[in-house]
Write an enzyme that holds these catalytic residues in place. Structure first.
Site, PDB file in Angstrom:
ATOM      1  N   TYR A 193      -6.565  -2.416   8.639  1.00  0.00           N
ATOM      2  CA  TYR A 193      -5.379  -2.680   9.454  1.00  0.00           C
ATOM      3  C   TYR A 193      -4.362  -1.566   9.336  1.00  0.00           C
ATOM      4  O   TYR A 193      -4.359  -0.778   8.390  1.00  0.00           O
ATOM      5  CB  TYR A 193      -4.756  -4.031   9.097  1.00  0.00           C
ATOM      6  CG  TYR A 193      -4.009  -4.069   7.779  1.00  0.00           C
ATOM      7  CD1 TYR A 193      -2.634  -3.873   7.723  1.00  0.00           C
ATOM      8  CD2 TYR A 193      -4.680  -4.314   6.586  1.00  0.00           C
ATOM      9  CE1 TYR A 193      -1.942  -3.919   6.522  1.00  0.00           C
ATOM     10  CE2 TYR A 193      -4.001  -4.368   5.380  1.00  0.00           C
ATOM     11  CZ  TYR A 193      -2.640  -4.171   5.355  1.00  0.00           C
ATOM     12  OH  TYR A 193      -1.961  -4.208   4.163  1.00  0.00           O
ATOM     13  N   CYS A 194      -3.492  -1.503  10.356  1.00  0.00           N
ATOM     14  CA  CYS A 194      -2.339  -0.601  10.361  1.00  0.00           C
ATOM     15  C   CYS A 194      -1.175  -1.416  10.926  1.00  0.00           C
ATOM     16  O   CYS A 194      -1.198  -2.643  10.858  1.00  0.00           O
ATOM     17  CB  CYS A 194      -2.626   0.661  11.190  1.00  0.00           C
ATOM     18  SG  CYS A 194      -2.913   0.329  12.938  1.00  0.00           S
ATOM     19  N   ARG A 195      -0.191  -0.766  11.490  1.00  0.00           N
ATOM     20  CA  ARG A 195       0.952  -1.513  12.020  1.00  0.00           C
ATOM     21  C   ARG A 195       0.589  -2.272  13.301  1.00  0.00           C
ATOM     22  O   ARG A 195       0.917  -3.431  13.464  1.00  0.00           O
ATOM     23  CB  ARG A 195       2.136  -0.577  12.295  1.00  0.00           C
ATOM     24  CG  ARG A 195       3.379  -1.337  12.776  1.00  0.00           C
ATOM     25  CD  ARG A 195       4.550  -0.424  13.081  1.00  0.00           C
ATOM     26  NE  ARG A 195       5.014   0.304  11.920  1.00  0.00           N
ATOM     27  CZ  ARG A 195       5.997  -0.088  11.111  1.00  0.00           C
ATOM     28  NH1 ARG A 195       6.609  -1.225  11.344  1.00  0.00           N
ATOM     29  NH2 ARG A 195       6.362   0.642  10.093  1.00  0.00           N
TER      30      ARG A 195
END
Length: 103
Positions: A65-67
């Site tokens: 995941y990232c933002r």
């Protein structure tokens, strides 16, 4: 690579005994909160990021995941190119995450 909805990602993660969570955001973003037990590998580190990925076990399942889901999608593609078959992208990223976090 598989793009999973927030619910699919969380459900699959919970039922996967080989799961590893990877957070590909910057350190500044991680400081604002993260999913517990996530390994922090900043995708913006370039070759350092790739070197870190290559040290991982290719037989485990990676929940990335990232933002917002864009960088983690890139990370999953890189992982696939390096021979990782089970890389799952969190669509919507940490911004839409309702599960456990340090936020």
């Amino acid at each position: 690579m598989a793009d999973l909805s927030q619910q699919e990602w969380a459900s699959q993660l919970e039922n996967d005994s080989n799961a590893v969570i990877i957070d590909v955001r910057t350190q500044e973003e991680v400081n604002e909160g993260y999913i517990p037990n996530a390994i922090h590998l900043d995708i913006y580190k370039g070759q350092e990021f790739i070197d870190a990925i290559e040290k991982l076990d290719p037989y485990k399942s990676y929940y990335v995941y990232c933002r917002s889901g864009a960088r983690s999608g890139q990370a999953c593609s890189i992982m696939n190119q390096l021979g990782f078959e089970k890389a799952y992208n969190l669509m919507g990223g940490f911004s839409n995450w309702n599960g456990p976090s340090t936020k």
